[in-house]
Scaffold this motif. Structure first.
Motif, PDB file in Angstrom:
ATOM      1  N   SER A  19       0.788  -1.232   0.000  1.00  0.00           N
ATOM      2  CA  SER A  19       0.000   0.000   0.000  1.00  0.00           C
ATOM      3  C   SER A  19       0.819   1.281   0.000  1.00  0.00           C
ATOM      4  O   SER A  19       0.260   2.353  -0.156  1.00  0.00           O
ATOM      5  N   LEU A  20       2.122   1.203   0.142  1.00  0.00           N
ATOM      6  CA  LEU A  20       2.919   2.423   0.182  1.00  0.00           C
ATOM      7  C   LEU A  20       3.439   2.840  -1.185  1.00  0.00           C
ATOM      8  O   LEU A  20       4.090   3.858  -1.305  1.00  0.00           O
ATOM      9  N   GLY A  21       3.178   2.069  -2.203  1.00  0.00           N
ATOM     10  CA  GLY A  21       3.609   2.428  -3.542  1.00  0.00           C
ATOM     11  C   GLY A  21       5.121   2.388  -3.698  1.00  0.00           C
ATOM     12  O   GLY A  21       5.694   3.236  -4.363  1.00  0.00           O
ATOM     13  N   LEU A  22       5.752   1.412  -3.089  1.00  0.00           N
ATOM     14  CA  LEU A  22       7.201   1.305  -3.146  1.00  0.00           C
ATOM     15  C   LEU A  22       7.640   0.784  -4.506  1.00  0.00           C
ATOM     16  O   LEU A  22       6.891   0.105  -5.189  1.00  0.00           O
ATOM     17  N   GLN A  23       8.882   1.117  -4.862  1.00  0.00           N
ATOM     18  CA  GLN A  23       9.436   0.609  -6.107  1.00  0.00           C
ATOM     19  C   GLN A  23       9.634  -0.893  -5.982  1.00  0.00           C
ATOM     20  O   GLN A  23       9.791  -1.428  -4.890  1.00  0.00           O
ATOM     21  N   THR A  24       9.648  -1.576  -7.126  1.00  0.00           N
ATOM     22  CA  THR A  24       9.756  -3.034  -7.112  1.00  0.00           C
ATOM     23  C   THR A  24      11.064  -3.503  -6.492  1.00  0.00           C
ATOM     24  O   THR A  24      11.086  -4.507  -5.790  1.00  0.00           O
ATOM     25  N   GLU A  25      12.134  -2.776  -6.722  1.00  0.00           N
ATOM     26  CA  GLU A  25      13.411  -3.191  -6.132  1.00  0.00           C
ATOM     27  C   GLU A  25      13.392  -3.030  -4.614  1.00  0.00           C
ATOM     28  O   GLU A  25      13.978  -3.833  -3.892  1.00  0.00           O
ATOM     29  N   THR A  26      12.691  -2.031  -4.123  1.00  0.00           N
ATOM     30  CA  THR A  26      12.570  -1.840  -2.680  1.00  0.00           C
ATOM     31  C   THR A  26      11.740  -2.955  -2.063  1.00  0.00           C
ATOM     32  O   THR A  26      12.091  -3.488  -1.012  1.00  0.00           O
ATOM     33  N   VAL A  27      10.649  -3.318  -2.723  1.00  0.00           N
ATOM     34  CA  VAL A  27       9.791  -4.400  -2.228  1.00  0.00           C
ATOM     35  C   VAL A  27      10.567  -5.716  -2.232  1.00  0.00           C
ATOM     36  O   VAL A  27      10.485  -6.492  -1.277  1.00  0.00           O
ATOM     37  N   THR A 107      10.419   8.146  -1.444  1.00  0.00           N
ATOM     38  CA  THR A 107       9.130   7.521  -1.717  1.00  0.00           C
ATOM     39  C   THR A 107       8.007   8.237  -0.973  1.00  0.00           C
ATOM     40  O   THR A 107       6.929   8.464  -1.524  1.00  0.00           O
ATOM     41  N   ALA A 108       8.269   8.615   0.283  1.00  0.00           N
ATOM     42  CA  ALA A 108       7.252   9.326   1.068  1.00  0.00           C
ATOM     43  C   ALA A 108       6.931  10.669   0.419  1.00  0.00           C
ATOM     44  O   ALA A 108       5.754  11.049   0.316  1.00  0.00           O
ATOM     45  N   THR A 109       7.953  11.374  -0.043  1.00  0.00           N
ATOM     46  CA  THR A 109       7.736  12.658  -0.713  1.00  0.00           C
ATOM     47  C   THR A 109       6.921  12.456  -1.990  1.00  0.00           C
ATOM     48  O   THR A 109       5.995  13.220  -2.272  1.00  0.00           O
ATOM     49  N   LYS A 110       7.282  11.414  -2.743  1.00  0.00           N
ATOM     50  CA  LYS A 110       6.574  11.117  -3.984  1.00  0.00           C
ATOM     51  C   LYS A 110       5.112  10.771  -3.708  1.00  0.00           C
ATOM     52  O   LYS A 110       4.206  11.251  -4.397  1.00  0.00           O
ATOM     53  N   VAL A 111       4.873   9.956  -2.697  1.00  0.00           N
ATOM     54  CA  VAL A 111       3.511   9.556  -2.345  1.00  0.00           C
ATOM     55  C   VAL A 111       2.700  10.764  -1.882  1.00  0.00           C
ATOM     56  O   VAL A 111       1.537  10.930  -2.269  1.00  0.00           O
ATOM     57  N   GLU A 112       3.304  11.620  -1.076  1.00  0.00           N
ATOM     58  CA  GLU A 112       2.603  12.820  -0.611  1.00  0.00           C
ATOM     59  C   GLU A 112       2.264  13.735  -1.777  1.00  0.00           C
ATOM     60  O   GLU A 112       1.171  14.309  -1.832  1.00  0.00           O
ATOM     61  N   SER A 113       3.194  13.871  -2.725  1.00  0.00           N
ATOM     62  CA  SER A 113       2.947  14.697  -3.902  1.00  0.00           C
ATOM     63  C   SER A 113       1.804  14.133  -4.738  1.00  0.00           C
ATOM     64  O   SER A 113       0.906  14.860  -5.162  1.00  0.00           O
ATOM     65  N   GLU A 114       1.839  12.817  -4.975  1.00  0.00           N
ATOM     66  CA  GLU A 114       0.770  12.172  -5.745  1.00  0.00           C
ATOM     67  C   GLU A 114      -0.568  12.273  -5.022  1.00  0.00           C
ATOM     68  O   GLU A 114      -1.607  12.481  -5.652  1.00  0.00           O
TER      69      GLU A 114
END
Length: 174
Positions: A19-27, A107-114
Motif C-alpha cells: 500500500s505504500l507504492g514502493l518501487q519493485t526493487e525496494t519491495v 518515496t514518502a515525498t513522492k507519495v505525498e505529492s501524488e
C-alpha cells in the motif's frame, strides 16, 4: 535495543510492501530482508532451546576409555570463544540503512505529492459541472489544442469521423 525488537515485531509486512507504492526493487529488498530475518530468528530460537551443558559423568559410565572422556573434558574447559570485530559489518549495515532511509524519504515525498495531486483532481471533479451541461465552447475554452487540431484538419480537407459512414451511410455533396 529492546525498543527496536518491539518495533520490528509489529511491522505489517503486507501493508509495507503493497500500500505504500514502493518501487519493485525496494519491495524485493524488503522481502529478502524479511526472509533472512525470519530464518535467523528461527535458527537463534532453535539454538537457544538446545541443551549446552555436557554431562561428562554420563560418558564416563557409558565409555570404557576414560582417558578420552578426561581429554575431552579438559579441552572443553580450556575452550574460549573467539570474539570478532564486527564494526565493518555494522558500518555496512548502517550504510544500507542510510540508503534505505533515503529511498523511503524519497518515496514518502513522492507519495505525498501524488496524494496532493489526486486530492486536487478529486476536488476538481466534485466541483465541476455535469457533462450534460457542457457545451462545445466550454470544451474548446478549456482545451484550445482541440480547436487548433480541428481547424488544421478542416483546412487540409481531412475531416473524417471514424464510424460515421457505417452508422449514417455515405453521403457525397457535389
Amino acid at each position: 535495543m529492546s525498543a527496536v525488537k518491539a518495533a520490528a515485531a509489529h511491522i505489517d509486512w503486507t501493508k509495507l510492501s503493497t500500500s505504500l507504492g514502493l518501487q519493485t526493487e525496494t519491495v524485493a529488498a524488503l522481502s529478502a530482508f524479511r526472509k533472512r530475518n525470519e530464518e535467523a530468528r528461527r535458527v537463534l530460537t532453535d539454538l537457544k532451546e538446545q541443551k549446552t551443558a555436557v554431562d561428562f559423568a554420563h560418558y564416563r559410565k557409558v565409555l570404557k576409555n576414560q582417558a578420552v572422556v578426561d581429554e575431552l573434558e579438559k579441552s572443553y574447559k580450556a575452550f574460549k570463544a573467539t570474539s570478532y570485530d564486527v564494526q565493518a559489518q555494522i558500518k555496512s549495515i548502517d550504510a544500507v540503512e542510510a540508503k534505505a532511509l533515503e529511498r523511503a524519504k524519497f518515496t514518502a515525498t513522492k507519495v505525498e505529492s501524488e496524494l496532493a495531486d489526486l486530492q486536487a483532481t478529486l476536488k476538481n471533479i466534485e466541483t465541476s459541472r455535469p457533462i450534460e451541461d457542457l457545451t462545445v465552447d466550454d470544451v474548446l475554452k478549456s482545451r484550445p489544442e482541440i480547436a487548433e487540431k480541428v481547424d488544421a484538419l478542416l483546412a487540409k480537407g481531412k475531416w473524417d469521423t471514424k464510424g460515421y459512414n457505417d452508422k449514417f451511410g455515405y453521403v457525397t455533396l457535389f
